[in-house]
Design a protein around this motif. Structure first.
Motif, short mmCIF file in Angstrom:
data_model
loop_
_atom_site.label_atom_id
_atom_site.label_comp_id
_atom_site.label_asym_id
_atom_site.label_seq_id
_atom_site.Cartn_x
_atom_site.Cartn_y
_atom_site.Cartn_z
N GLU A 102 0.84 -1.19 0.00
CA GLU A 102 0.00 0.00 0.00
C GLU A 102 0.88 1.24 0.00
N LEU A 103 0.56 2.17 -0.91
CA LEU A 103 1.28 3.44 -0.98
C LEU A 103 0.30 4.58 -0.77
N CYS A 104 0.73 5.57 -0.03
CA CYS A 104 -0.11 6.75 0.20
C CYS A 104 0.11 7.74 -0.94
N VAL A 105 -0.99 8.15 -1.57
CA VAL A 105 -0.95 8.97 -2.78
C VAL A 105 -1.86 10.18 -2.59
N GLU A 106 -1.42 11.33 -3.09
CA GLU A 106 -2.23 12.55 -3.04
C GLU A 106 -2.09 13.30 -4.35
N THR A 107 -3.19 13.87 -4.82
CA THR A 107 -3.15 14.63 -6.07
C THR A 107 -3.63 16.06 -5.85
N PHE A 108 -3.20 16.93 -6.76
CA PHE A 108 -3.61 18.33 -6.77
C PHE A 108 -4.03 18.69 -8.19
N GLY A 109 -5.05 19.53 -8.33
CA GLY A 109 -5.43 20.00 -9.65
C GLY A 109 -6.47 19.13 -10.32
N GLU A 110 -6.66 19.38 -11.61
CA GLU A 110 -7.71 18.72 -12.37
C GLU A 110 -7.19 17.44 -13.04
N PRO A 111 -7.91 16.32 -12.89
CA PRO A 111 -7.47 15.07 -13.52
C PRO A 111 -7.33 15.16 -15.04
N GLY A 112 -8.03 16.10 -15.66
CA GLY A 112 -7.94 16.24 -17.11
C GLY A 112 -6.69 16.96 -17.58
N ASP A 113 -5.96 17.59 -16.68
CA ASP A 113 -4.72 18.27 -17.06
C ASP A 113 -3.59 17.26 -17.22
N PRO A 114 -2.52 17.62 -17.94
CA PRO A 114 -1.38 16.71 -18.08
C PRO A 114 -0.84 16.31 -16.70
N ALA A 115 -0.57 15.03 -16.53
CA ALA A 115 -0.13 14.52 -15.23
C ALA A 115 1.35 14.81 -14.99
N LEU A 116 1.67 15.12 -13.75
CA LEU A 116 3.05 15.37 -13.34
C LEU A 116 3.30 14.59 -12.06
N LEU A 117 4.21 13.65 -12.12
CA LEU A 117 4.52 12.80 -10.96
C LEU A 117 5.78 13.29 -10.27
N LEU A 118 5.66 13.59 -8.98
CA LEU A 118 6.78 14.02 -8.15
C LEU A 118 7.36 12.80 -7.44
N ILE A 119 8.65 12.52 -7.67
CA ILE A 119 9.31 11.36 -7.08
C ILE A 119 10.36 11.87 -6.10
N ALA A 120 10.13 11.65 -4.83
CA ALA A 120 10.98 12.22 -3.78
C ALA A 120 12.32 11.49 -3.67
N GLY A 121 13.22 12.09 -2.95
CA GLY A 121 14.53 11.50 -2.71
C GLY A 121 14.47 10.38 -1.69
N GLY A 122 15.60 9.74 -1.46
CA GLY A 122 15.67 8.63 -0.52
C GLY A 122 15.32 9.06 0.89
N ALA A 123 14.65 8.17 1.62
CA ALA A 123 14.26 8.41 3.01
C ALA A 123 13.35 9.62 3.16
N SER A 124 12.65 9.97 2.09
CA SER A 124 11.82 11.19 2.09
C SER A 124 10.37 10.87 1.74
N SER A 125 9.47 11.26 2.62
CA SER A 125 8.04 11.14 2.34
C SER A 125 7.62 12.26 1.41
N MET A 126 6.38 12.20 0.94
CA MET A 126 5.91 13.20 -0.01
C MET A 126 5.77 14.58 0.62
N ASP A 127 5.80 14.67 1.95
CA ASP A 127 5.65 15.97 2.62
C ASP A 127 6.71 16.97 2.20
N TRP A 128 7.89 16.47 1.77
CA TRP A 128 8.97 17.38 1.40
C TRP A 128 8.69 18.11 0.10
#
Length: 276
Positions: A12-38
């Protein structure tokens, strides 16, 4: 949308999105030992306001995602890369703009080499060329400090400050962020240990020359972890890539002082994609 814990690759992975699903998708991939909060909330909101469906997530062993025994992760860098693709799958996105920082940059390189049809553009931040050899797993004992909230938060803040630059957030801001990270994390010892001792997986450095996606390299001028030579080597390895310097920035998630520059550059990748 509110952050959701979703099934990805048998975990299980915790996922959060911002903006409109119809817009081009942009995936943010964090650094090592880093949660998405950064990837700070306001940074994500600004990217979304510029016309992107922004997706961020907690790597396995960070935040609210599945956690494994500290010091003995049963996975490799291959699994971490597959997790990023699995996140896209679970939110019904076939192709996305990838933005990877540090270890996340290595994962983004791997994805772009091996699954080019999933990548609209590539942005690599505070990172270097991917590995040229496979590193074996190296189990280690976690530092007991991670069990103590106050001591752990202090250690996290000090680590950011040590690798930061002229515009790193002040200590109260970093402490609030570190406290949020600690309180969201299932096992901080696993977070701070497992990404550094898992196997890297097969090397892919010799395949970087096959990348055709428009590629942007953003690199801090005072990065103490990956010096300027690493940024130049990355630019040379990926045909047609652009190297943009972030003045006064260290090895860190983008500080607020350069958000406008970073967001403008990332959004500019879409125009390059259309012209490609």
């Amino acid at each position: 949308m509110v952050a959701e814990t979703l099934p990805v690759n048998g975990i299980e992975l915790c996922v959060e999105t911002f903006g409109e699903p119809g817009d081009p998708a942009l995936l943010l991939i964090a650094g090592g030992a880093s949660s998405m909060d950064w990837w700070e909330d306001e940074f994500c909101r600004r990217l979304a306001a510029a016309g992107r469906h922004v997706i961020r997530y907690d790597h396995r062993d960070t935040g609210r995602s599945t956690s494994f025994p500290a010091g003995k992760p049963p996975y490799s860098g291959v699994d971490l890369a597959h997790d990023a693709l699995g996140v896209l799958d679970v939110v019904n996105v076939h192709r996305a703009h990838l933005v990877g920082l540090s270890m996340g940059g290595a994962l983004a390189q791997k994805i772009t080499v091996e699954r080019p049809h999933r990548v609209l553009s590539l942005t690599l931040m505070s990172t270097a060329v991917g590995p040229d050899k496979s590193d074996e797993a190296s189990p280690r004992d976690p530092d007991p400090v991670w069990a103590d909230r106050r001591a752990a938060v202090t250690k996290i803040v000090a680590g950011v400050q040590e690798l930061g630059g002229l515009f790193t957030a002040d200590e109260p801001h970093l402490r609030r962020l570190a406290e949020r990270v600690y309180d969201r994390t299932a096992d901080m010892a696993a977070t701070q240990t497992n990404h550094w001792c898992c196997a890297s997986g097969p090397p892919f450095r010799d395949k970087l020359g096959t990348i055709t996606a428009p590629t942007l390299i953003l690199h801090g001028t005072v990065d103490p972890f990956f010096p300027a030579a690493d940024a130049h080597a990355l630019q040379e390895a990926i045909p047609g890539s652009r190297l943009v310097w972030l003045e006064g920035v260290g090895h860190e998630f983008p500080p607020a002082a350069v958000w406008s520059q970073v967001i403008t550059e990332i959004i500019g990748q879409a125009a390059l994609r259309k012209a490609h």
